[in-house]
Motif scaffolding. Structure first.
Motif: not given
Length: 249
Positions: A156-175
């Motif tokens: 719904g907003n930019t912050a949500d887009e960033a979180v959703a993109a992180g999940k999609l591309l496999g961003v996690r602690s140390g990666v």
């Protein structure tokens, strides 16, 4: 919360603030408030003011050459590009079309193996197709392979887009993942903040510049203009966004 974040700033932007001051002046019979309302509306309607504000927000005077960017894991294109209406199955472009074109240019230049579109959708338009789905279809029409297009979850907003993109591309602690972020120049600073917070290494590719060239001022720059009022509002909204995210830490 999304409604609050979207609607509350309208009360302190020039038009909303002027209306509040005008109403308060009429209710309490205070000419000072009415005069202040006129002054606020008039000042932010001047092109000389709006141009200064938008240049301060954009922070760039020219577009970054595609060739100057390093390769990344993905090109991420933010929503805010398409107006949906009956008779246009893929929507119609608004002023943000440069986001889409910039993302396509980066992908075709081989800057990343995939291009990510965000499924932007606001809660007060539940029947609208998430924008990224329309952009994905447009991208395939321009020769982008379907297997090179990724879509985030609904955001719904930019912050949500960033979180959703992180999940999609496999961003996690140390990666951490490196992306090239594509959005309007006035929106880039706030967007990059959110994607860096979500764990990305961000290369910025700002597009959709509002300020234009640095031509000499004329008498028209000192006359009220509706377009200038809109530009002032865009710049001030971004500044409010900076302050909001700064307070949130």
């Amino acid at each position: 919360m999304l409604l609050i974040n979207k609607l509350l700033p309208m009360l302190v932007l020039p038009l909303g603030l002027s209306l509040l001051l005008m109403v308060a002046g009429l209710v309490f019979c205070r000419r000072l408030l009415i005069g202040l309302a006129i002054m606020v509306l008039g000042m932010f309607s001047l092109p000389v003011v709006s141009t200064s504000l938008i240049r301060a927000v954009e922070g760039w005077s020219t577009r970054v050459p595609v060739s100057s960017l390093h390769n990344a894991d993905a090109v991420v294109v933010l929503s805010g590009i398409v107006v949906q209406l009956e008779g246009a199955p893929l929507g119609e472009w608004n002023d943000g079309v440069d986001r889409f074109e910039g993302g396509i240019d980066l992908f075709k230049a081989g800057k990343a193996p995939v291009i990510v579109f965000t499924r932007g959708q606001v809660p007060w338009q539940p029947d609208a197709v998430p924008e990224g789905e329309l952009l994905a279809k447009r991208a395939t029409l321009l020769g982008v392979p379907e297997n090179a297009i990724l879509l985030t979850a609904v955001a719904g907003n930019t912050a949500d887009e960033a979180v959703a993109a992180g999940k999609l591309l496999g961003v996690r602690s140390g990666v951490r993942k490196k992306i090239i972020l594509v959005t309007s120049a006035f929106h880039m600073r706030r967007a990059a903040m959110q994607f860096e917070k979500a764990g990305f290494q961000v290369d910025r590719y700002p597009v959709d510049f509002q300020a234009g060239d640095n031509s000499e001022m004329t008498i028209l720059d000192f006359l009220p203009d509706a377009g200038a009022l809109e530009m002032s509002s865009i710049a001030l909204r971004e500044m409010i966004g900076w302050l909001y995210y700064w307070v949130k830490g």
